[in-house]
Design a protein around this motif. Structure first.
Motif, PDB file in Angstrom:
ATOM      1  N   SER A   6      29.457 -43.125  14.176  1.00 58.13           N
ATOM      2  CA  SER A   6      29.298 -41.920  13.371  1.00 58.13           C
ATOM      3  C   SER A   6      27.933 -41.892  12.711  1.00 58.13           C
ATOM      4  CB  SER A   6      30.371 -41.861  12.277  1.00 58.13           C
ATOM      5  OG  SER A   6      31.651 -41.826  12.860  1.00 58.13           O
ATOM      6  N   PRO A   7      27.337 -40.714  12.589  1.00 62.24           N
ATOM      7  CA  PRO A   7      26.050 -40.607  11.888  1.00 62.24           C
ATOM      8  C   PRO A   7      26.207 -40.988  10.415  1.00 62.24           C
ATOM      9  CG  PRO A   7      26.579 -38.564  13.056  1.00 62.24           C
ATOM     10  CD  PRO A   7      27.787 -39.434  13.117  1.00 62.24           C
ATOM     11  N   GLN A   8      25.160 -41.583   9.861  1.00 67.36           N
ATOM     12  CA  GLN A   8      25.163 -42.007   8.462  1.00 67.36           C
ATOM     13  C   GLN A   8      23.947 -41.439   7.746  1.00 67.36           C
ATOM     14  OE1 GLN A   8      27.623 -44.099   7.051  1.00 67.36           O
ATOM     15  NE2 GLN A   8      28.641 -43.735   8.990  1.00 67.36           N
ATOM     16  N   ASP A   9      24.078 -41.224   6.442  1.00 69.15           N
ATOM     17  CA  ASP A   9      22.969 -40.824   5.572  1.00 69.15           C
ATOM     18  C   ASP A   9      22.258 -39.563   6.060  1.00 69.15           C
ATOM     19  OD1 ASP A   9      23.469 -43.024   3.962  1.00 69.15           O
ATOM     20  OD2 ASP A   9      22.146 -44.303   5.137  1.00 69.15           O
ATOM     21  N   ILE A  10      23.033 -38.533   6.318  1.00 70.87           N
ATOM     22  CA  ILE A  10      22.464 -37.268   6.777  1.00 70.87           C
ATOM     23  C   ILE A  10      22.593 -36.246   5.657  1.00 70.87           C
ATOM     24  CG2 ILE A  10      22.729 -35.350   8.395  1.00 70.87           C
ATOM     25  CD1 ILE A  10      23.596 -37.376  10.473  1.00 70.87           C
ATOM     26  N   LYS A  11      21.513 -35.532   5.416  1.00 64.23           N
ATOM     27  CA  LYS A  11      21.503 -34.483   4.403  1.00 64.23           C
ATOM     28  C   LYS A  11      21.120 -33.186   5.093  1.00 64.23           C
ATOM     29  CE  LYS A  11      19.284 -33.049   0.127  1.00 64.23           C
ATOM     30  NZ  LYS A  11      18.284 -33.391  -0.886  1.00 64.23           N
ATOM     31  N   VAL A  12      21.880 -32.136   4.845  1.00 63.69           N
ATOM     32  CA  VAL A  12      21.624 -30.828   5.438  1.00 63.69           C
ATOM     33  C   VAL A  12      21.460 -29.821   4.308  1.00 63.69           C
ATOM     34  CG1 VAL A  12      22.567 -28.999   6.897  1.00 63.69           C
ATOM     35  CG2 VAL A  12      22.975 -31.387   7.480  1.00 63.69           C
ATOM     36  N   THR A  13      20.424 -29.007   4.407  1.00 64.36           N
ATOM     37  CA  THR A  13      20.196 -27.952   3.428  1.00 64.36           C
ATOM     38  C   THR A  13      20.178 -26.612   4.158  1.00 64.36           C
ATOM     39  OG1 THR A  13      18.839 -29.443   2.102  1.00 64.36           O
ATOM     40  CG2 THR A  13      18.615 -27.085   1.663  1.00 64.36           C
ATOM     41  N   VAL A  14      21.027 -25.699   3.715  1.00 66.39           N
ATOM     42  CA  VAL A  14      21.039 -24.355   4.278  1.00 66.39           C
ATOM     43  C   VAL A  14      20.121 -23.512   3.404  1.00 66.39           C
ATOM     44  CG1 VAL A  14      22.479 -22.345   4.784  1.00 66.39           C
ATOM     45  CG2 VAL A  14      23.395 -24.651   5.114  1.00 66.39           C
ATOM     46  N   ALA A  41      20.604 -32.379  15.754  1.00 69.79           N
ATOM     47  CA  ALA A  41      20.799 -33.818  15.983  1.00 69.79           C
ATOM     48  C   ALA A  41      20.312 -34.221  17.373  1.00 69.79           C
ATOM     49  CB  ALA A  41      22.270 -34.187  15.807  1.00 69.79           C
ATOM     50  N   LEU A  42      20.561 -33.403  18.369  1.00 70.59           N
ATOM     51  CA  LEU A  42      20.108 -33.721  19.716  1.00 70.59           C
ATOM     52  C   LEU A  42      18.582 -33.682  19.819  1.00 70.59           C
ATOM     53  CD1 LEU A  42      22.800 -31.837  21.820  1.00 70.59           C
ATOM     54  CD2 LEU A  42      22.582 -34.306  21.480  1.00 70.59           C
ATOM     55  N   LYS A  43      17.967 -32.747  19.132  1.00 66.77           N
ATOM     56  CA  LYS A  43      16.502 -32.658  19.145  1.00 66.77           C
ATOM     57  C   LYS A  43      15.844 -33.776  18.338  1.00 66.77           C
ATOM     58  CE  LYS A  43      16.147 -27.668  19.827  1.00 66.77           C
ATOM     59  NZ  LYS A  43      15.775 -26.387  19.199  1.00 66.77           N
ATOM     60  N   ALA A  44      16.570 -34.357  17.406  1.00 71.77           N
ATOM     61  CA  ALA A  44      16.010 -35.388  16.525  1.00 71.77           C
ATOM     62  C   ALA A  44      15.893 -36.748  17.211  1.00 71.77           C
ATOM     63  CB  ALA A  44      16.878 -35.533  15.274  1.00 71.77           C
ATOM     64  N   GLN A  45      16.426 -36.900  18.393  1.00 73.20           N
ATOM     65  CA  GLN A  45      16.423 -38.171  19.121  1.00 73.20           C
ATOM     66  C   GLN A  45      17.000 -39.290  18.245  1.00 73.20           C
ATOM     67  OE1 GLN A  45      12.330 -38.576  20.282  1.00 73.20           O
ATOM     68  NE2 GLN A  45      12.594 -37.213  22.019  1.00 73.20           N
ATOM     69  N   PRO A  46      18.279 -39.222  17.944  1.00 79.34           N
ATOM     70  CA  PRO A  46      18.894 -40.228  17.077  1.00 79.34           C
ATOM     71  C   PRO A  46      18.832 -41.624  17.698  1.00 79.34           C
ATOM     72  CG  PRO A  46      20.567 -38.888  18.142  1.00 79.34           C
ATOM     73  CD  PRO A  46      19.246 -38.268  18.470  1.00 79.34           C
ATOM     74  N   ALA A  47      18.891 -42.634  16.837  1.00 78.41           N
ATOM     75  CA  ALA A  47      18.820 -44.021  17.284  1.00 78.41           C
ATOM     76  C   ALA A  47      19.909 -44.828  16.589  1.00 78.41           C
ATOM     77  CB  ALA A  47      17.453 -44.613  16.951  1.00 78.41           C
ATOM     78  N   ILE A  48      20.328 -45.886  17.259  1.00 74.55           N
ATOM     79  CA  ILE A  48      21.286 -46.816  16.672  1.00 74.55           C
ATOM     80  C   ILE A  48      20.496 -47.845  15.866  1.00 74.55           C
ATOM     81  CG2 ILE A  48      23.070 -48.536  17.144  1.00 74.55           C
ATOM     82  CD1 ILE A  48      23.536 -47.055  19.832  1.00 74.55           C
ATOM     83  N   LEU A  49      20.927 -48.072  14.642  1.00 70.06           N
ATOM     84  CA  LEU A  49      20.279 -49.069  13.784  1.00 70.06           C
ATOM     85  C   LEU A  49      21.142 -50.318  13.714  1.00 70.06           C
ATOM     86  CD1 LEU A  49      19.157 -46.819  10.782  1.00 70.06           C
ATOM     87  CD2 LEU A  49      17.850 -47.461  12.821  1.00 70.06           C
TER      88      LEU A  49
END
Length: 144
Positions: A6-14, A41-49
């Motif tokens: 699951s994604p962690q530490d994500i902040k979204v502002t509308v 999220a797909l454009k951000a190229q997420p990575a596993i930490l």
């Protein structure tokens, strides 16, 4: 979601949107927000930490080369070393936590049971690309 994590530490502002009491419904905003998040999220190229730990190893100085080589084989690196009394040495380094599986036995083998170590969380780093591909591939096979 990458490899089932699951994604962690994500902040979204509308910052834009209008609501009309007759034509607007909460579900429309939720659906639009979900689609926008997936697209971003797909454009951000997420990575596993992965967690990286500070490691302090105390052992006899005659095995320092073996210890340094073993840490290097575990994707670790040495930050420094310090001579202690009675031919002892303290080695400070960093290593991914995942690479320390079975380290107790390896340290005993290298030091003849005379070495000790302690770890402490340092930070998180992206998992190397090859390992990320393996994790994603394993997750995709488990989903089939």
């Amino acid at each position: 979601m990458i490899a089932g994590y699951s994604p962690q530490d994500i902040k979204v502002t509308v910052y834009d949107g209008k609501h009309h009491p007759v034509d607007s419904k909460d579900i429309a905003f939720a659906t639009a927000g979900r689609k926008a998040f997936i697209n971003a999220a797909l454009k951000a190229q997420p990575a596993i930490l992965e967690p990286v730990v500070k490691i302090c190893i105390t052992a006899q100085d005659s095995v320092m080369g073996d210890l340094v080589g073993d840490l290097a084989s575990r994707r670790g690196h040495i930050n420094g070393s310090e001579s202690k009394s009675r031919s002892r040495i303290l080695i400070d380094g960093e290593v991914p936590l995942a690479e320390l599986d079975g380290y107790d036995a390896r340290l005993k083998a290298i030091t003849g049971g005379d070495g000790t170590y302690s770890i402490e969380l340092s930070h998180y780093d992206p998992v190397p690309g090859m390992i990320q591909k393996q994790l994603v591939g394993a997750y995709q096979r488990s989903e089939d």
